[in-house]
Design a protein around this motif. Structure first.
Motif, PDB file in Angstrom:
ATOM      1  N   GLY A  88       0.824  -1.207   0.000  1.00 51.96           N
ATOM      2  CA  GLY A  88       0.000   0.000   0.000  1.00 51.96           C
ATOM      3  C   GLY A  88       0.854   1.251   0.000  1.00 51.96           C
ATOM      4  O   GLY A  88       2.032   1.221   0.356  1.00 51.96           O
ATOM      5  N   ILE A  89       0.229   2.349  -0.402  1.00 56.22           N
ATOM      6  CA  ILE A  89       0.891   3.655  -0.397  1.00 56.22           C
ATOM      7  C   ILE A  89      -0.027   4.659   0.296  1.00 56.22           C
ATOM      8  O   ILE A  89      -1.221   4.396   0.482  1.00 56.22           O
ATOM      9  N   ALA A  90       0.532   5.806   0.645  1.00 53.51           N
ATOM     10  CA  ALA A  90      -0.237   6.820   1.373  1.00 53.51           C
ATOM     11  C   ALA A  90      -0.262   8.124   0.596  1.00 53.51           C
ATOM     12  O   ALA A  90       0.438   8.295  -0.401  1.00 53.51           O
ATOM     13  N   HIS A  91      -1.079   9.052   1.090  1.00 49.07           N
ATOM     14  CA  HIS A  91      -1.128  10.405   0.531  1.00 49.07           C
ATOM     15  C   HIS A  91      -1.632  11.351   1.601  1.00 49.07           C
ATOM     16  O   HIS A  91      -2.537  11.004   2.374  1.00 49.07           O
ATOM     17  N   VAL A  92      -1.040  12.523   1.673  1.00 47.79           N
ATOM     18  CA  VAL A  92      -1.474  13.548   2.628  1.00 47.79           C
ATOM     19  C   VAL A  92      -2.336  14.559   1.897  1.00 47.79           C
ATOM     20  O   VAL A  92      -1.933  15.112   0.879  1.00 47.79           O
ATOM     21  N   GLY A  93      -3.542  14.797   2.417  1.00 49.22           N
ATOM     22  CA  GLY A  93      -4.405  15.802   1.816  1.00 49.22           C
ATOM     23  C   GLY A  93      -5.862  15.561   2.107  1.00 49.22           C
ATOM     24  O   GLY A  93      -6.305  14.425   2.283  1.00 49.22           O
ATOM     25  N   ASN A  94      -6.645  16.668   2.171  1.00 51.89           N
ATOM     26  CA  ASN A  94      -8.095  16.547   2.252  1.00 51.89           C
ATOM     27  C   ASN A  94      -8.654  16.497   0.829  1.00 51.89           C
ATOM     28  O   ASN A  94      -7.906  16.395  -0.143  1.00 51.89           O
ATOM     29  N   VAL A  95      -9.976  16.561   0.685  1.00 48.93           N
ATOM     30  CA  VAL A  95     -10.573  16.444  -0.646  1.00 48.93           C
ATOM     31  C   VAL A  95     -10.062  17.520  -1.586  1.00 48.93           C
ATOM     32  O   VAL A  95      -9.663  17.250  -2.724  1.00 48.93           O
ATOM     33  N   GLU A  96      -9.999  18.746  -1.103  1.00 45.11           N
ATOM     34  CA  GLU A  96      -9.671  19.870  -1.980  1.00 45.11           C
ATOM     35  C   GLU A  96      -8.232  19.869  -2.478  1.00 45.11           C
ATOM     36  O   GLU A  96      -7.956  20.338  -3.580  1.00 45.11           O
ATOM     37  N   ASN A  97      -7.320  19.353  -1.654  1.00 49.20           N
ATOM     38  CA  ASN A  97      -5.936  19.347  -2.121  1.00 49.20           C
ATOM     39  C   ASN A  97      -5.427  17.945  -2.461  1.00 49.20           C
ATOM     40  O   ASN A  97      -4.229  17.677  -2.436  1.00 49.20           O
ATOM     41  N   THR A  98      -6.365  17.070  -2.794  1.00 48.45           N
ATOM     42  CA  THR A  98      -6.016  15.773  -3.357  1.00 48.45           C
ATOM     43  C   THR A  98      -6.279  15.836  -4.859  1.00 48.45           C
ATOM     44  O   THR A  98      -7.431  15.864  -5.301  1.00 48.45           O
ATOM     45  N   ALA A  99      -5.216  15.901  -5.628  1.00 48.50           N
ATOM     46  CA  ALA A  99      -5.356  15.957  -7.084  1.00 48.50           C
ATOM     47  C   ALA A  99      -5.883  14.634  -7.615  1.00 48.50           C
ATOM     48  O   ALA A  99      -5.704  13.581  -6.992  1.00 48.50           O
ATOM     49  N   GLU A 100      -6.533  14.704  -8.758  1.00 48.21           N
ATOM     50  CA  GLU A 100      -7.067  13.481  -9.364  1.00 48.21           C
ATOM     51  C   GLU A 100      -5.976  12.442  -9.561  1.00 48.21           C
ATOM     52  O   GLU A 100      -6.195  11.239  -9.322  1.00 48.21           O
ATOM     53  N   ALA A 101      -4.787  12.869  -9.960  1.00 50.84           N
ATOM     54  CA  ALA A 101      -3.684  11.926 -10.190  1.00 50.84           C
ATOM     55  C   ALA A 101      -3.269  11.234  -8.895  1.00 50.84           C
ATOM     56  O   ALA A 101      -2.959  10.036  -8.889  1.00 50.84           O
ATOM     57  N   ASP A 102      -3.286  11.973  -7.786  1.00 52.17           N
ATOM     58  CA  ASP A 102      -2.934  11.381  -6.495  1.00 52.17           C
ATOM     59  C   ASP A 102      -4.005  10.384  -6.042  1.00 52.17           C
ATOM     60  O   ASP A 102      -3.687   9.307  -5.528  1.00 52.17           O
ATOM     61  N   PHE A 103      -5.263  10.775  -6.212  1.00 55.52           N
ATOM     62  CA  PHE A 103      -6.364   9.872  -5.857  1.00 55.52           C
ATOM     63  C   PHE A 103      -6.266   8.578  -6.663  1.00 55.52           C
ATOM     64  O   PHE A 103      -6.389   7.476  -6.122  1.00 55.52           O
TER      65      PHE A 103
END
Length: 254
Positions: A88-103
């Protein structure tokens, strides 16, 4: 107790952290361990450690987001008694600063990757009369954690897939459970802190450690011990369950 003698175990992300601890423990208990890794060097190093200790292990370089490749490798392995979806991998961010590519990136590895491994392993388990599946979820599947929108989404999916598979494959003799760790001290955590909180590593490490009521992060070996139980014959009456391994985070963090 908890012997895996004669069993074949597939562990994704088995080259480091929790996956490495599980790979080493499962091999120590007698399993032939197949380490699925994108990081080929990490997989080889873990295999070397296992074989030097007298265990049996093989490394498989694989991107679990690619279904055809997953199916091919799993069919080459052939006998799969245990599947651990750990990568698995992680990402830091709420909805607004989660880019489509990161999601999309988090989805491809954490959700689709686990699905691909289930898709490839379940027919093999059915054909041989049963098996044990363990998925690594997270406390983020059931509690709100700040700035972990995409990661929480992915672990919620893992939690739901666990229940679905457990229900659908009861008659096939296949058990499916999940573990939901809180923060566990791994190289992944150290890298995550260094990347996102440069210059504040000690401060953030201390803060994250003390967010567990028990006062520290978990150890990979502690997750591996629970994983061993859930994948062993001693857990033959356990399916469709999620096990928080969280230092009291969910129930005591008021």
């Amino acid at each position: 107790m908890f012997s895996l003698q004669g069993k074949s175990a597939v562990i994704t992300g088995g080259g480091s952290g929790i996956g490495q601890a599980m790979s080493q423990l499962f091999a120590k208990q007698g399993a032939t361990v197949h380490i699925i890794e994108l990081n080929e060097e990490a997989a080889r190093q873990t295999v070397d450690t296992i074989t030097q200790a007298g265990g049996q292990a093989q490394a498989h370089h694989l991107n679990i987001s690619q279904q055809a490749e997953v199916v091919r490798v799993f069919q080459e392995i052939g006998k799969i008694d245990i599947l651990v979806n750990n990568a698995g991998i992680a990402h830091v961010g709420n909805v607004e600063n989660t880019a489509e590519a990161d999601f999309e990136r988090v989805y491809q590895v954490n959700v689709k990757g686990a699905y691909n491994c289930l898709y490839a392993a379940l027919p093999l388990m059915k054909a041989q009369g049963g098996g044990a599946i363990l998925n690594l979820a997270s406390i983020a599947a059931v509690v709100g954690i700040s700035d972990r929108f995409a990661y929480s989404m992915s672990k919620g999916a893992i939690f739901a897939m666990t229940l679905s598979v457990a229900r659908d494959y009861l008659d096939a003799g296949i058990r499916c459970n999940s573990i939901s760790p809180a923060r566990v001290h791994t190289p992944f955590v150290d890298g995550f802190i260094a990347k996102n909180y440069a210059g504040r590593e000690e401060e953030i490490f201390e803060k994250l450690s003390k967010s567990q009521p028990i006062g520290r992060m978990g150890k990979p070996e502690e997750v591996a011990a629970l994983a061993l139980y859930l994948c062993s014959d001693e857990a033959g009456f356990v399916t469709g369950c999620d096990y928080p391994l969280d230092g009291g985070f969910i129930k005591l963090n008021n």
